[in-house]
Design a protein around this motif. Structure first.
Motif, PDB file in Angstrom:
ATOM      1  N   THR A  67      -2.564 -17.579 -17.729  1.00 49.40           N
ATOM      2  CA  THR A  67      -1.189 -18.062 -17.873  1.00 49.40           C
ATOM      3  C   THR A  67      -0.623 -18.563 -16.551  1.00 49.40           C
ATOM      4  N   PHE A  68      -0.910 -17.840 -15.477  1.00 51.74           N
ATOM      5  CA  PHE A  68      -0.280 -18.157 -14.194  1.00 51.74           C
ATOM      6  C   PHE A  68      -1.228 -18.788 -13.176  1.00 51.74           C
ATOM      7  N   GLY A  69      -2.426 -19.122 -13.629  1.00 55.17           N
ATOM      8  CA  GLY A  69      -3.347 -19.826 -12.759  1.00 55.17           C
ATOM      9  C   GLY A  69      -3.779 -19.025 -11.540  1.00 55.17           C
ATOM     10  N   LEU A  70      -4.080 -17.746 -11.733  1.00 50.29           N
ATOM     11  CA  LEU A  70      -4.452 -16.884 -10.628  1.00 50.29           C
ATOM     12  C   LEU A  70      -5.962 -16.878 -10.402  1.00 50.29           C
ATOM     13  N   ASP A  71      -6.353 -16.571  -9.196  1.00 48.82           N
ATOM     14  CA  ASP A  71      -7.738 -16.271  -8.866  1.00 48.82           C
ATOM     15  C   ASP A  71      -7.840 -14.749  -8.843  1.00 48.82           C
ATOM     16  N   PRO A  72      -8.559 -14.137  -9.795  1.00 51.47           N
ATOM     17  CA  PRO A  72      -8.565 -12.666  -9.867  1.00 51.47           C
ATOM     18  C   PRO A  72      -8.933 -11.988  -8.551  1.00 51.47           C
ATOM     19  N   LYS A  73      -9.958 -12.475  -7.877  1.00 50.94           N
ATOM     20  CA  LYS A  73     -10.404 -11.798  -6.659  1.00 50.94           C
ATOM     21  C   LYS A  73      -9.403 -11.945  -5.522  1.00 50.94           C
ATOM     22  N   ALA A  74      -8.461 -12.900  -5.660  1.00 50.42           N
ATOM     23  CA  ALA A  74      -7.406 -13.082  -4.659  1.00 50.42           C
ATOM     24  C   ALA A  74      -6.071 -12.546  -5.151  1.00 50.42           C
ATOM     25  N   SER A  75      -6.117 -11.705  -6.196  1.00 50.73           N
ATOM     26  CA  SER A  75      -4.907 -11.146  -6.795  1.00 50.73           C
ATOM     27  C   SER A  75      -4.834  -9.646  -6.538  1.00 50.73           C
ATOM     28  N   LEU A  76      -3.658  -9.174  -6.138  1.00 49.52           N
ATOM     29  CA  LEU A  76      -3.418  -7.747  -5.916  1.00 49.52           C
ATOM     30  C   LEU A  76      -2.490  -7.223  -6.999  1.00 49.52           C
ATOM     31  N   PHE A  77      -2.950  -6.206  -7.731  1.00 52.29           N
ATOM     32  CA  PHE A  77      -2.158  -5.596  -8.789  1.00 52.29           C
ATOM     33  C   PHE A  77      -1.587  -4.275  -8.299  1.00 52.29           C
ATOM     34  N   ILE A  78      -0.317  -4.044  -8.608  1.00 50.99           N
ATOM     35  CA  ILE A  78       0.404  -2.838  -8.189  1.00 50.99           C
ATOM     36  C   ILE A  78       0.905  -2.126  -9.440  1.00 50.99           C
ATOM     37  N   ASP A  79       0.430  -0.905  -9.691  1.00 51.73           N
ATOM     38  CA  ASP A  79       0.797  -0.175 -10.907  1.00 51.73           C
ATOM     39  C   ASP A  79       0.829   1.313 -10.600  1.00 51.73           C
ATOM     40  N   ASP A  80       1.671   2.065 -11.325  1.00 52.56           N
ATOM     41  CA  ASP A  80       1.780   3.506 -11.103  1.00 52.56           C
ATOM     42  C   ASP A  80       0.751   4.292 -11.915  1.00 52.56           C
ATOM     43  N   SER A  81      -0.016   3.617 -12.773  1.00 53.49           N
ATOM     44  CA  SER A  81      -1.009   4.275 -13.617  1.00 53.49           C
ATOM     45  C   SER A  81      -2.411   4.012 -13.076  1.00 53.49           C
ATOM     46  N   THR A  90       2.882   4.786  -5.583  1.00 53.62           N
ATOM     47  CA  THR A  90       3.508   6.113  -5.587  1.00 53.62           C
ATOM     48  C   THR A  90       4.950   6.037  -5.102  1.00 53.62           C
ATOM     49  N   ASN A  91       5.197   5.205  -4.080  1.00 56.65           N
ATOM     50  CA  ASN A  91       6.552   4.979  -3.596  1.00 56.65           C
ATOM     51  C   ASN A  91       6.533   3.719  -2.732  1.00 56.65           C
ATOM     52  N   ALA A  92       7.710   3.230  -2.408  1.00 56.25           N
ATOM     53  CA  ALA A  92       7.819   1.961  -1.686  1.00 56.25           C
ATOM     54  C   ALA A  92       7.226   2.049  -0.282  1.00 56.25           C
ATOM     55  N   LYS A  93       7.426   3.179   0.374  1.00 57.48           N
ATOM     56  CA  LYS A  93       6.915   3.322   1.737  1.00 57.48           C
ATOM     57  C   LYS A  93       5.395   3.232   1.768  1.00 57.48           C
ATOM     58  N   THR A  94       4.750   3.914   0.830  1.00 55.13           N
ATOM     59  CA  THR A  94       3.293   3.864   0.756  1.00 55.13           C
ATOM     60  C   THR A  94       2.817   2.469   0.391  1.00 55.13           C
ATOM     61  N   LEU A  95       3.521   1.804  -0.523  1.00 56.83           N
ATOM     62  CA  LEU A  95       3.151   0.449  -0.897  1.00 56.83           C
ATOM     63  C   LEU A  95       3.265  -0.491   0.293  1.00 56.83           C
ATOM     64  N   HIS A 150      17.223   1.022 -10.892  1.00 53.61           N
ATOM     65  CA  HIS A 150      16.012   0.510 -10.251  1.00 53.61           C
ATOM     66  C   HIS A 150      15.812   1.248  -8.930  1.00 53.61           C
ATOM     67  N   TYR A 151      14.625   1.063  -8.355  1.00 53.99           N
ATOM     68  CA  TYR A 151      14.327   1.650  -7.041  1.00 53.99           C
ATOM     69  C   TYR A 151      14.677   0.606  -5.979  1.00 53.99           C
ATOM     70  N   GLU A 152      15.754   0.847  -5.256  1.00 46.45           N
ATOM     71  CA  GLU A 152      16.269  -0.158  -4.329  1.00 46.45           C
ATOM     72  C   GLU A 152      15.241  -0.553  -3.275  1.00 46.45           C
ATOM     73  N   ASP A 153      14.526   0.429  -2.717  1.00 45.69           N
ATOM     74  CA  ASP A 153      13.556   0.100  -1.669  1.00 45.69           C
ATOM     75  C   ASP A 153      12.376  -0.688  -2.223  1.00 45.69           C
ATOM     76  N   VAL A 190       7.711   1.470 -11.150  1.00 43.40           N
ATOM     77  CA  VAL A 190       7.390   0.779  -9.897  1.00 43.40           C
ATOM     78  C   VAL A 190       8.639   0.099  -9.357  1.00 43.40           C
ATOM     79  N   LEU A 191       9.355  -0.594 -10.231  1.00 43.84           N
ATOM     80  CA  LEU A 191      10.606  -1.243  -9.857  1.00 43.84           C
ATOM     81  C   LEU A 191      11.812  -0.600 -10.548  1.00 43.84           C
ATOM     82  N   ILE A 192      11.603  -0.111 -11.764  1.00 44.49           N
ATOM     83  CA  ILE A 192      12.690   0.451 -12.575  1.00 44.49           C
ATOM     84  C   ILE A 192      12.316   1.863 -13.012  1.00 44.49           C
ATOM     85  N   HIS A 193      13.257   2.790 -12.880  1.00 42.35           N
ATOM     86  CA  HIS A 193      13.024   4.175 -13.291  1.00 42.35           C
ATOM     87  C   HIS A 193      12.979   4.266 -14.812  1.00 42.35           C
ATOM     88  N   TYR A 194      12.086   5.118 -15.324  1.00 47.49           N
ATOM     89  CA  TYR A 194      11.987   5.342 -16.764  1.00 47.49           C
ATOM     90  C   TYR A 194      11.782   6.823 -17.029  1.00 47.49           C
TER      91      TYR A 194
END
Length: 203
Positions: free
Chosen positions: A155-169, A187-192, A88-91, A14-18
């Motif tokens: 840990t970070f005091g989040l509200d789950p329903k107000a949280s957006l998760f971004i993952d390639d899986s 899938t890519n930065a433009k789509t995100l 990393h993915y610069e965009d 998502v941020l770093i190529h592997y």
């Protein structure tokens, strides 16, 4: 759909190529032999246990006991780890940094071995930009286990329903949704960027 107040990034792909094929295309030049090695020796199932917290020493010893003739290549997996994360993915990184700069609450949730993540932090300074990170190898849990999502929320005091998760899986995205989060598949930065705009999140 709730207003999004928290944005949580995965890191690898998502941020770093592997890509383990990068060093192993040199170590095992024959493509069929290399695929056999990844399918039978240094498998994804074996590697993810280091993400769960197993030490590389234990991981290598287990495989070498079963595949002594492949000892050199087994040890090469950790030795050449840096080559697997070449850039990393610069965009994508620019988009994440723009969100932070705009005042959005950004954290990270990653399946990553503890020691290699510490090394990654030294190589990729932007990993210090978000408010914090949950590293699977540090907490002994891996996505898509529901418990790691709940731990990140706590840990970070989040509200789950107000949280957006971004993952390639997709399975990790589905698990976040099952945990009460909002989520999008990367899938890519433009789509995100289009997904974020659709959800009313601007930079």
């Amino acid at each position: 759909m709730s207003e999004i107040r928290h944005i949580v990034y995965d890191i690898g792909k998502v941020l770093i190529h592997y890509d383990p094929d990068i060093p192993f295309s040199r170590i095992i030049p024959d493509a069929v032999e290399r695929r056999w090695f990844f399918d039978n020796v240094c498998t994804s199932e074996w590697n993810i246990e280091q993400d769960r917290g197993r030490s590389w020493e234990e991981a290598e010893a287990l495989l070498i006991a079963d595949f002594p003739e492949h000892e050199k290549n087994i040890r090469a997996f950790r030795q050449h780890w840096h080559d697997m994360v070449p850039h990393h993915y610069e965009d994508s990184v620019a988009l994440m940094e723009g969100l932070v700069a705009a005042g959005h609450d950004v954290t990270m949730l990653t399946n990553w071995a503890s020691d290699t993540f510490r090394e990654a932090r030294g190589r990729f300074p932007f990993l210090e930009t978000p408010r914090g990170v949950t590293v699977s190898g540090d907490v002994g849990l891996i996505k898509p286990d529901r418990r790691i999502y709940d731990l990140h929320v706590e840990t970070f005091g989040l509200d789950p329903k107000a949280s957006l998760f971004i993952d390639d899986s997709q399975k990790n995205v589905n698990a976040a949704i099952d945990a009460g989060w909002q989520a999008v598949l990367f899938t890519n930065a433009k789509t995100l960027e289009a997904d974020l705009e659709r959800l009313g999140i601007g930079r």
